[in-house]
Scaffold this active site. Structure first.
Site, PDB file in Angstrom:
ATOM      1  CB  VAL A  43      -0.929  -0.008   1.241  1.00 41.26           C
ATOM      2  CG1 VAL A  43      -1.783   1.256   1.292  1.00 41.26           C
ATOM      3  CG2 VAL A  43      -1.822  -1.237   1.226  1.00 41.26           C
ATOM      4  CB  ALA A  66      -3.256  -2.561  -9.773  1.00 37.75           C
ATOM      5  CE1 TYR A  67      -2.860  -9.738  -5.057  1.00 39.81           C
ATOM      6  CE2 TYR A  67      -4.840  -9.202  -3.806  1.00 39.81           C
ATOM      7  CZ  TYR A  67      -3.842 -10.098  -4.142  1.00 39.81           C
ATOM      8  OH  TYR A  67      -3.831 -11.356  -3.573  1.00 39.81           O
ATOM      9  N   GLY A  68      -6.804  -5.862  -6.991  1.00 35.97           N
ATOM     10  CA  GLY A  68      -8.207  -6.300  -7.005  1.00 35.97           C
ATOM     11  C   GLY A  68      -8.674  -6.621  -8.425  1.00 35.97           C
TER      12      GLY A  68
HETATM   13  P1  NAP Z   1       4.299 -14.460  -1.390  1.00 37.65           P
HETATM   14  O1  NAP Z   1       4.750 -14.961  -0.081  1.00 37.65           O
HETATM   15  O2  NAP Z   1       4.735 -13.125  -1.843  1.00 37.65           O
HETATM   16  O3  NAP Z   1       4.654 -15.565  -2.494  1.00 37.65           O
HETATM   17  C1  NAP Z   1       4.373 -15.349  -3.835  1.00 37.65           C
HETATM   18  C2  NAP Z   1       5.046 -16.424  -4.645  1.00 37.65           C
HETATM   19  O4  NAP Z   1       4.786 -16.176  -6.029  1.00 37.65           O
HETATM   20  C3  NAP Z   1       6.566 -16.392  -4.486  1.00 37.65           C
HETATM   21  O5  NAP Z   1       7.047 -17.705  -4.528  1.00 37.65           O
HETATM   22  C4  NAP Z   1       7.026 -15.618  -5.710  1.00 37.65           C
HETATM   23  O6  NAP Z   1       8.334 -15.907  -6.116  1.00 37.65           O
HETATM   24  C5  NAP Z   1       6.028 -16.176  -6.721  1.00 37.65           C
HETATM   25  N1  NAP Z   1       5.987 -15.392  -7.934  1.00 37.65           N
HETATM   26  C6  NAP Z   1       5.766 -14.083  -8.111  1.00 37.65           C
HETATM   27  N2  NAP Z   1       5.855 -13.761  -9.406  1.00 37.65           N
HETATM   28  C7  NAP Z   1       6.155 -14.891 -10.073  1.00 37.65           C
HETATM   29  C8  NAP Z   1       6.390 -15.217 -11.424  1.00 37.65           C
HETATM   30  N3  NAP Z   1       6.365 -14.282 -12.382  1.00 37.65           N
HETATM   31  N4  NAP Z   1       6.650 -16.494 -11.746  1.00 37.65           N
HETATM   32  C9  NAP Z   1       6.689 -17.445 -10.804  1.00 37.65           C
HETATM   33  N5  NAP Z   1       6.509 -17.201  -9.506  1.00 37.65           N
HETATM   34  C10 NAP Z   1       6.243 -15.933  -9.144  1.00 37.65           C
HETATM   35  O7  NAP Z   1       2.697 -14.418  -1.473  1.00 37.65           O
HETATM   36  P2  NAP Z   1       1.586 -15.357  -0.836  1.00 37.65           P
HETATM   37  O8  NAP Z   1       0.911 -14.579   0.213  1.00 37.65           O
HETATM   38  O9  NAP Z   1       2.130 -16.692  -0.518  1.00 37.65           O
HETATM   39  O10 NAP Z   1       0.562 -15.432  -2.059  1.00 37.65           O
HETATM   40  C11 NAP Z   1       0.327 -16.612  -2.809  1.00 37.65           C
HETATM   41  C12 NAP Z   1      -0.957 -16.400  -3.601  1.00 37.65           C
HETATM   42  O11 NAP Z   1      -2.046 -16.199  -2.711  1.00 37.65           O
HETATM   43  C13 NAP Z   1      -0.922 -15.172  -4.487  1.00 37.65           C
HETATM   44  O12 NAP Z   1      -1.577 -15.451  -5.707  1.00 37.65           O
HETATM   45  C14 NAP Z   1      -1.717 -14.146  -3.707  1.00 37.65           C
HETATM   46  O13 NAP Z   1      -2.283 -13.164  -4.524  1.00 37.65           O
HETATM   47  C15 NAP Z   1      -2.750 -15.021  -3.050  1.00 37.65           C
HETATM   48  N6  NAP Z   1      -3.349 -14.472  -1.854  1.00 37.65           N
HETATM   49  C16 NAP Z   1      -2.622 -14.218  -0.751  1.00 37.65           C
HETATM   50  C17 NAP Z   1      -3.245 -13.718   0.385  1.00 37.65           C
HETATM   51  C18 NAP Z   1      -2.485 -13.458   1.659  1.00 37.65           C
HETATM   52  O14 NAP Z   1      -3.099 -12.972   2.629  1.00 37.65           O
HETATM   53  N7  NAP Z   1      -1.188 -13.749   1.735  1.00 37.65           N
HETATM   54  C19 NAP Z   1      -4.629 -13.455   0.377  1.00 37.65           C
HETATM   55  C20 NAP Z   1      -5.340 -13.730  -0.770  1.00 37.65           C
HETATM   56  C21 NAP Z   1      -4.713 -14.248  -1.871  1.00 37.65           C
HETATM   57  P3  NAP Z   1       9.591 -14.979  -5.666  1.00 37.65           P
HETATM   58  O15 NAP Z   1      10.038 -15.467  -4.336  1.00 37.65           O
HETATM   59  O16 NAP Z   1      10.576 -15.230  -6.751  1.00 37.65           O
HETATM   60  O17 NAP Z   1       9.105 -13.562  -5.622  1.00 37.65           O
END
Ligand code: NAP
Length: 377
Positions: free
Chosen positions: A197, A293-295
């Protein structure tokens, strides 16, 4: 580059030998005589290149099944990764029937799984999914580090490089899965990004970068890998509850389009592209878009899932594939920060539940699911 070992094509003479064996032209005696007193070399780990064998490249050393019922007459090529060899069968001299080597081992792939929720999903799948589980990461070093972490826990994930922003990287994985497994059983599209944010990057740049990975990257994976999904396969697209709140922030006209049961993938791509273009002209709010943008990227993921499920109904109804979007909840990861209430393991629960829906389940399919419950879109 992938973390997998790619062996060179066999020279002509070996290619001929391979063909004649596959065609059962080599008599059993000759075959056994060749192997006599030659214990098999140790096979390489699926994630490591083959060790160099004395007297020549390990990638060119071949072994054949010694028992050789006609169906088993296969060359085993050292250098090719064989996760199936971990489990011992009894049908051939390598302790496994060759049919299992090529396509009968179920396989699951989780995108963006070197950390956060993706890593927790891989951990759960390693424990619950009966087959090979691929941890993937855009950065091989981060990926291998995560694999090592799970290995310390006694688990055995495999690794493949995958950057969902890079079509070439996606296609290398696609070809690998096609060649080695003849398809794919479980796909979890977890990779995603979000600007903080507090990030001062101009909104138009945030929109382009976020949509590129979360929507267009996820779509590219689906375009390349969905045709590979085997009957009774499961596909999980990790979206977010934010997609629902962002939908509420759209104009009535946009909401109608995103809720439509007839919207096509091309129309969705056009809308996502328009959002990015509108932010560049600073007219996105006037055009009915919410200021996130995320939304919007996650609206794209949820609507894409609905469209893909519809397409599966139309084109592969008899294959019993179930495809859904989900929200993991608010989870403590690098993306969401330390204040989130759920651990990554808790965040993995709904995606894993959808990835492992039993073969006799006929739903959920084409739904948005959170806390293992279908939500109204
Ligand atoms: P995170 O800890 O930031 O992990 C994101 C993962 O995606 C990392 O392994 C990252 O790799 C990988 N990634 C990003 N861009 C990529 C690309 N171009 N190619 C391959 N891998 C890529 O996030 P998270 O919280 O675990 O989120 C996982 C999913 O859940 C996401 O889709 C997120 O939008 C969704 N989500 C999360 C939450 C929450 O509260 N955390 C809530 C709702 C939805 P690097 O390490 O290389 O960056």
């Amino acid at each position: 580059m992938t973390g997998e070992y790619h062996f060179p094509p066999a020279p002509d003479s070996l290619q001929r030998e391979r063909e004649s064996i596959d065609g059962h032209a080599i008599p059993r005696k000759t075959h056994l005589a060749k192997r006599k007193n030659k214990p098999p070399l140790p096979l390489p780990s699926p994630t490591r290149p083959a060790p160099a064998a004395a007297g020549g490249g390990a990638a060119r050393r071949h072994f054949r099944c010694a028992r050789l019922p006609p169906r088993c007459a296969q060359l085993l090529l050292v250098g090719r990764p064989f996760p199936a060899l971990r489990s011992a069968g009894s049908d051939c001299c390598f302790g496994i029937h060759p049919e299992k080597i090529m396509s009968n081992v179920p396989v699951a792939v989780v995108t963006g799984s070197n950390k956060g929720i993706g890593l927790a999903i891989v951990r759960d799948l390693c424990k619950q999914f009966k087959g090979d589980v691929y941890l993937t990461a855009r950065d091989p070093a981060r990926g291998q580090e995560a694999v090592a972490k799970l290995q310390e826990e006694g688990l055995h994930p495999l690794f493949h490089q995958l950057d969902i922003d890079d079509l070439q990287s996606i296609r290398v994985l696609r070809d690998f899965l096609k060649e080695k497994y003849g398809g794919l059983n479980v796909l979890v599209n977890n990779a995603g990004i979000a600007f903080k944010v507090s990030d001062r990057t101009p909104f138009a740049v945030q929109a382009e970068v976020t949509l590129k990975t979360n929507f267009f990257g996820t779509r590219n994976i689906c375009t390349e890998l969905l045709p590979l999904i085997k009957p009774y396969g499961r596909v999980v697209n990790v979206s977010s509850m934010v997609s629902i709140s962002a939908l509420g922030g759209c104009s009535q006209e946009l909401q109608k389009k995103f809720r439509s049961d007839t919207i096509t993938e091309d129309e969705l791509v056009e809308l996502m592209t328009k959002f990015v273009e509108d932010t560049k002209k600073s007219v996105h709010e006037k055009e009915g878009w919410p200021n996130t943008a995320y939304g919007v990227s996650k609206i794209g993921v949820t609507v894409l899932s609905r469209i893909q499920a519809r397409m599966l109904n139309e084109k592969r109804k008899g294959d019993h594939i179930l495809l859904n979007a989900c929200c993991p909840g608010w989870v403590r990861t690098d993306m969401a920060g330390p204040k989130a209430p759920k651990s990554p393991e808790e965040g993995a629960e709904t995606p894993v539940y959808l990835a492992l829906l039993p073969s006799d389940a006929d739903g959920p399919h084409g739904q948005f699911v959170s806390e293992k419950t279908v939500r109204t879109w």
